[in-house]
Design a protein around this motif. Structure first.
Motif, PDB file in Angstrom:
ATOM      1  N   CYS A 117       0.830  -1.211   0.000  1.00 35.95           N
ATOM      2  CA  CYS A 117       0.000   0.000   0.000  1.00 35.95           C
ATOM      3  C   CYS A 117       0.866   1.265   0.000  1.00 35.95           C
ATOM      4  O   CYS A 117       0.578   2.225  -0.722  1.00 35.95           O
ATOM      5  CB  CYS A 117      -0.927   0.018   1.213  1.00 35.95           C
ATOM      6  N   SER A 118       1.906   1.250   0.804  1.00 38.42           N
ATOM      7  CA  SER A 118       2.816   2.398   0.859  1.00 38.42           C
ATOM      8  C   SER A 118       3.511   2.608  -0.478  1.00 38.42           C
ATOM      9  O   SER A 118       3.695   3.752  -0.923  1.00 38.42           O
ATOM     10  CB  SER A 118       3.852   2.208   1.969  1.00 38.42           C
ATOM     11  N   SER A 119       3.887   1.527  -1.140  1.00 35.96           N
ATOM     12  CA  SER A 119       4.534   1.622  -2.453  1.00 35.96           C
ATOM     13  C   SER A 119       3.599   2.242  -3.486  1.00 35.96           C
ATOM     14  O   SER A 119       4.027   3.078  -4.292  1.00 35.96           O
ATOM     15  CB  SER A 119       4.972   0.244  -2.936  1.00 35.96           C
ATOM     16  N   ILE A 120       2.345   1.855  -3.464  1.00 44.82           N
ATOM     17  CA  ILE A 120       1.361   2.443  -4.377  1.00 44.82           C
ATOM     18  C   ILE A 120       1.235   3.938  -4.116  1.00 44.82           C
ATOM     19  O   ILE A 120       1.205   4.752  -5.050  1.00 44.82           O
ATOM     20  CB  ILE A 120      -0.011   1.743  -4.228  1.00 44.82           C
ATOM     21  N   SER A 121       1.183   4.317  -2.847  1.00 48.78           N
ATOM     22  CA  SER A 121       1.089   5.738  -2.490  1.00 48.78           C
ATOM     23  C   SER A 121       2.310   6.512  -2.963  1.00 48.78           C
ATOM     24  O   SER A 121       2.190   7.591  -3.539  1.00 48.78           O
ATOM     25  CB  SER A 121       0.942   5.894  -0.976  1.00 48.78           C
ATOM     26  N   ILE A 122       3.475   5.959  -2.718  1.00 49.57           N
ATOM     27  CA  ILE A 122       4.719   6.626  -3.108  1.00 49.57           C
ATOM     28  C   ILE A 122       4.816   6.737  -4.624  1.00 49.57           C
ATOM     29  O   ILE A 122       5.206   7.788  -5.146  1.00 49.57           O
ATOM     30  CB  ILE A 122       5.933   5.898  -2.497  1.00 49.57           C
ATOM     31  N   LEU A 123       4.451   5.693  -5.339  1.00 48.52           N
ATOM     32  CA  LEU A 123       4.456   5.734  -6.802  1.00 48.52           C
ATOM     33  C   LEU A 123       3.539   6.840  -7.323  1.00 48.52           C
ATOM     34  O   LEU A 123       3.907   7.583  -8.241  1.00 48.52           O
ATOM     35  CB  LEU A 123       4.040   4.379  -7.375  1.00 48.52           C
ATOM     36  N   THR A 124       2.376   6.966  -6.743  1.00 50.09           N
ATOM     37  CA  THR A 124       1.437   8.017  -7.130  1.00 50.09           C
ATOM     38  C   THR A 124       2.051   9.400  -6.925  1.00 50.09           C
ATOM     39  O   THR A 124       1.943  10.273  -7.783  1.00 50.09           O
ATOM     40  CB  THR A 124       0.140   7.901  -6.309  1.00 50.09           C
ATOM     41  N   ILE A 125       2.720   9.583  -5.808  1.00 51.78           N
ATOM     42  CA  ILE A 125       3.326  10.879  -5.498  1.00 51.78           C
ATOM     43  C   ILE A 125       4.520  11.152  -6.411  1.00 51.78           C
ATOM     44  O   ILE A 125       4.743  12.290  -6.823  1.00 51.78           O
ATOM     45  CB  ILE A 125       3.724  10.935  -4.006  1.00 51.78           C
ATOM     46  N   VAL A 126       5.283  10.128  -6.748  1.00 52.40           N
ATOM     47  CA  VAL A 126       6.415  10.308  -7.672  1.00 52.40           C
ATOM     48  C   VAL A 126       5.913  10.781  -9.028  1.00 52.40           C
ATOM     49  O   VAL A 126       6.475  11.709  -9.622  1.00 52.40           O
ATOM     50  CB  VAL A 126       7.243   9.007  -7.798  1.00 52.40           C
ATOM     51  N   VAL A 127       4.841  10.165  -9.511  1.00 51.53           N
ATOM     52  CA  VAL A 127       4.260  10.585 -10.793  1.00 51.53           C
ATOM     53  C   VAL A 127       3.782  12.035 -10.696  1.00 51.53           C
ATOM     54  O   VAL A 127       4.027  12.845 -11.598  1.00 51.53           O
ATOM     55  CB  VAL A 127       3.099   9.645 -11.211  1.00 51.53           C
ATOM     56  N   TYR A 128       3.128  12.379  -9.609  1.00 49.32           N
ATOM     57  CA  TYR A 128       2.653  13.757  -9.410  1.00 49.32           C
ATOM     58  C   TYR A 128       3.822  14.732  -9.350  1.00 49.32           C
ATOM     59  O   TYR A 128       3.772  15.814  -9.941  1.00 49.32           O
ATOM     60  CB  TYR A 128       1.816  13.839  -8.135  1.00 49.32           C
TER      61      TYR A 128
END
Length: 108
Positions: free
Chosen positions: A86-97
């Protein structure tokens, strides 16, 4: 990750809630300044940010791991592998942003 996740609605709701809250915490940090990159904003002092982050994480983990709160919120405890996912998904989303923010900042 876990094979039985799709069978348990409590785990599904906990995974969704965890990911949503963790992503929003990261968004708060990313959106502190639209002209600076995330790692640059970490050097800008903000006395309230650590309190918000720690209070939110404390509340989140309490709701997930304290049995009385689990029953109130209809959550199930998550294992470390699920939390990492779950944390990885969140971090990936923020990296894209953050990449989007950097790209559009250079075009202007």
């Amino acid at each position: 990750y876990e094979a039985n996740v799709e069978d348990d609605p409590l785990i599904i709701s906990t995974v969704c809630f965890y990911t949503l809250v963790f992503t929003n915490l990261l968004l708060i940090m990313v959106n502190r300044n639209s002209n600076l990159a995330f790692w640059e904003t970490l050097r800008v002092p903000n006395s309230v940010l650590p309190i918000v982050v720690m209070g939110t994480l404390f509340s989140l983990y309490s709701a997930i791991y304290i049995p009385v709160l689990q029953k109130i919120f209809h959550f199930a405890p998550l294992n470390l592998k699920t939390i990492a996912f779950c944390s990885s998904i969140s971090i990936l989303t923020i990296v894209v942003y953050e990449l989007r923010k950097i790209i559009f900042r250079r075009k202007v």
